[in-house]
Design a protein around this motif. Sequence first.
Motif, PDB file in Angstrom:
ATOM      1  N   ALA A  77       0.864  -1.188   0.000  1.00  0.00           N
ATOM      2  CA  ALA A  77       0.000   0.000   0.000  1.00  0.00           C
ATOM      3  C   ALA A  77       0.894   1.228   0.000  1.00  0.00           C
ATOM      4  N   ILE A  78       0.432   2.281  -0.687  1.00  0.00           N
ATOM      5  CA  ILE A  78       1.222   3.513  -0.733  1.00  0.00           C
ATOM      6  C   ILE A  78       0.286   4.697  -0.939  1.00  0.00           C
ATOM      7  N   SER A  79       0.607   5.792  -0.245  1.00  0.00           N
ATOM      8  CA  SER A  79      -0.217   6.998  -0.360  1.00  0.00           C
ATOM      9  C   SER A  79       0.664   8.228  -0.516  1.00  0.00           C
ATOM     10  N   ASN A  80       0.010   9.333  -0.769  1.00  0.00           N
ATOM     11  CA  ASN A  80       0.666  10.642  -0.792  1.00  0.00           C
ATOM     12  C   ASN A  80       0.264  11.439   0.449  1.00  0.00           C
ATOM     13  N   GLN A  81      -0.067  10.742   1.532  1.00  0.00           N
ATOM     14  CA  GLN A  81      -0.553  11.403   2.738  1.00  0.00           C
ATOM     15  C   GLN A  81       0.604  12.022   3.530  1.00  0.00           C
ATOM     16  N   SER A  82       0.756  13.324   3.352  1.00  0.00           N
ATOM     17  CA  SER A  82       1.747  14.104   4.088  1.00  0.00           C
ATOM     18  C   SER A  82       1.218  15.527   4.212  1.00  0.00           C
ATOM     19  N   THR A  83       0.751  15.870   5.396  1.00  0.00           N
ATOM     20  CA  THR A  83       0.251  17.232   5.583  1.00  0.00           C
ATOM     21  C   THR A  83       1.394  18.225   5.764  1.00  0.00           C
ATOM     22  N   GLY A  84       2.614  17.746   5.853  1.00  0.00           N
ATOM     23  CA  GLY A  84       3.765  18.638   5.912  1.00  0.00           C
ATOM     24  C   GLY A  84       4.192  19.134   4.540  1.00  0.00           C
ATOM     25  N   TYR A  85       4.031  18.291   3.521  1.00  0.00           N
ATOM     26  CA  TYR A  85       4.425  18.644   2.157  1.00  0.00           C
ATOM     27  C   TYR A  85       3.240  18.754   1.188  1.00  0.00           C
ATOM     28  N   CYS A  86       2.132  18.102   1.482  1.00  0.00           N
ATOM     29  CA  CYS A  86       0.916  18.147   0.646  1.00  0.00           C
ATOM     30  C   CYS A  86       1.178  17.814  -0.818  1.00  0.00           C
ATOM     31  N   PRO A  87       1.813  16.673  -1.093  1.00  0.00           N
ATOM     32  CA  PRO A  87       2.076  16.329  -2.489  1.00  0.00           C
ATOM     33  C   PRO A  87       0.802  15.933  -3.217  1.00  0.00           C
ATOM     34  N   GLY A  88       0.722  16.277  -4.469  1.00  0.00           N
ATOM     35  CA  GLY A  88      -0.425  15.908  -5.285  1.00  0.00           C
ATOM     36  C   GLY A  88      -0.210  14.586  -5.983  1.00  0.00           C
ATOM     37  N   ALA A  89      -1.228  14.167  -6.718  1.00  0.00           N
ATOM     38  CA  ALA A  89      -1.149  12.919  -7.483  1.00  0.00           C
ATOM     39  C   ALA A  89      -0.018  12.964  -8.502  1.00  0.00           C
ATOM     40  N   GLU A  90       0.350  14.180  -8.936  1.00  0.00           N
ATOM     41  CA  GLU A  90       1.429  14.327  -9.917  1.00  0.00           C
ATOM     42  C   GLU A  90       2.802  13.939  -9.365  1.00  0.00           C
ATOM     43  N   SER A  91       2.877  13.617  -8.065  1.00  0.00           N
ATOM     44  CA  SER A  91       4.145  13.163  -7.486  1.00  0.00           C
ATOM     45  C   SER A  91       4.402  11.673  -7.752  1.00  0.00           C
ATOM     46  N   TRP A  92       3.388  10.957  -8.242  1.00  0.00           N
ATOM     47  CA  TRP A  92       3.547   9.511  -8.450  1.00  0.00           C
ATOM     48  C   TRP A  92       4.739   9.143  -9.336  1.00  0.00           C
ATOM     49  N   GLY A  95      -0.078   3.161  -9.428  1.00  0.00           N
ATOM     50  CA  GLY A  95      -0.342   4.483  -8.858  1.00  0.00           C
ATOM     51  C   GLY A  95      -0.536   4.347  -7.360  1.00  0.00           C
ATOM     52  N   PHE A  96      -0.826   5.463  -6.708  1.00  0.00           N
ATOM     53  CA  PHE A  96      -1.082   5.417  -5.269  1.00  0.00           C
ATOM     54  C   PHE A  96      -2.276   4.510  -4.993  1.00  0.00           C
ATOM     55  N   THR A  97      -2.169   3.672  -3.972  1.00  0.00           N
ATOM     56  CA  THR A  97      -3.313   2.845  -3.587  1.00  0.00           C
ATOM     57  C   THR A  97      -4.318   3.673  -2.798  1.00  0.00           C
ATOM     58  N   ASP A  98      -3.847   4.719  -2.148  1.00  0.00           N
ATOM     59  CA  ASP A  98      -4.695   5.695  -1.458  1.00  0.00           C
ATOM     60  C   ASP A  98      -4.173   7.072  -1.841  1.00  0.00           C
ATOM     61  N   GLU A  99      -5.028   7.854  -2.488  1.00  0.00           N
ATOM     62  CA  GLU A  99      -4.613   9.173  -2.974  1.00  0.00           C
ATOM     63  C   GLU A  99      -5.380  10.261  -2.232  1.00  0.00           C
ATOM     64  N   PHE A 100      -4.645  11.269  -1.759  1.00  0.00           N
ATOM     65  CA  PHE A 100      -5.245  12.342  -0.978  1.00  0.00           C
ATOM     66  C   PHE A 100      -5.161  13.670  -1.721  1.00  0.00           C
ATOM     67  N   VAL A 101      -6.118  14.550  -1.417  1.00  0.00           N
ATOM     68  CA  VAL A 101      -6.196  15.875  -2.020  1.00  0.00           C
ATOM     69  C   VAL A 101      -6.050  16.896  -0.898  1.00  0.00           C
ATOM     70  N   PHE A 102      -5.175  17.875  -1.101  1.00  0.00           N
ATOM     71  CA  PHE A 102      -4.929  18.919  -0.116  1.00  0.00           C
ATOM     72  C   PHE A 102      -5.340  20.268  -0.682  1.00  0.00           C
ATOM     73  N   ARG A 103      -5.829  21.143   0.179  1.00  0.00           N
ATOM     74  CA  ARG A 103      -6.162  22.513  -0.218  1.00  0.00           C
ATOM     75  C   ARG A 103      -5.841  23.461   0.927  1.00  0.00           C
ATOM     76  N   ARG A 104      -5.397  24.666   0.554  1.00  0.00           N
ATOM     77  CA  ARG A 104      -5.219  25.734   1.532  1.00  0.00           C
ATOM     78  C   ARG A 104      -6.423  26.657   1.401  1.00  0.00           C
ATOM     79  N   CYS A 105      -6.983  27.045   2.528  1.00  0.00           N
ATOM     80  CA  CYS A 105      -8.153  27.908   2.553  1.00  0.00           C
ATOM     81  C   CYS A 105      -7.737  29.355   2.276  1.00  0.00           C
ATOM     82  N   ALA A 106      -8.372  29.979   1.285  1.00  0.00           N
ATOM     83  CA  ALA A 106      -8.085  31.377   0.959  1.00  0.00           C
ATOM     84  C   ALA A 106      -8.602  32.310   2.046  1.00  0.00           C
ATOM     85  N   ALA A 107      -9.623  31.891   2.771  1.00  0.00           N
ATOM     86  CA  ALA A 107     -10.226  32.752   3.792  1.00  0.00           C
ATOM     87  C   ALA A 107      -9.404  32.808   5.082  1.00  0.00           C
ATOM     88  N   CYS A 108      -8.957  31.648   5.577  1.00  0.00           N
ATOM     89  CA  CYS A 108      -8.260  31.631   6.876  1.00  0.00           C
ATOM     90  C   CYS A 108      -6.816  31.156   6.789  1.00  0.00           C
TER      91      CYS A 108
END
Length: 165
Positions: A93-108, A125-138
């Motif tokens: 199993a492999i993921s892109n789960q890193s809230t320190g770097y927030c890599p996208g699927a394009e890191s595969w 590809g990633f067996t578990d793929e995560f999506v990160f976003r930074r909030c423009a408001a806060c």
Amino acid sequence: MRYVYVGPDEIRARVRPGERGAPIGSADDVRRRLDARERDERDEPFTYVVDLGGSLRLAPRRSEHVACAGGEPVLAAGEVAFEADGESVAVAAISNQSTGYCPGAESWPAVAAALDRAGVRRPDGFTDEFVFRRCAACGGLNLVKDAYFVCALCDADLPEPFRTS
């Protein structure tokens, strides 16, 4: 694409100069890492990064990605579990789960290339793929779950892709 650390400064401050995750250049290196784990870590995946030189580096799951990377930018980051059967080592199993770097699927592709160089069998590809976003408001960092693009901190919409470089 390269990713810079975007996590909390207090975590980055704990990185010890010169220390990084173990470089993985072969299936034997993975086997040694599997064998060296403490009993209570045996069922846990590893923290990984792909450094700017394209090398896969592993650290215990409870480590921070920024520590595994020695505080440096990375090409990819996440968590990985392996299966070893005789001479063969494969990614279970492999993921892109890193809230320190927030890599996208394009890191595969960087991950795939590092695993291929090490002779470790891998998925397409990633067996578990995560999506990160930074909030423009806060300004909060969000891990998007179930395609719910709403800030967990302030309830604002999260329409823009998150980019670290």
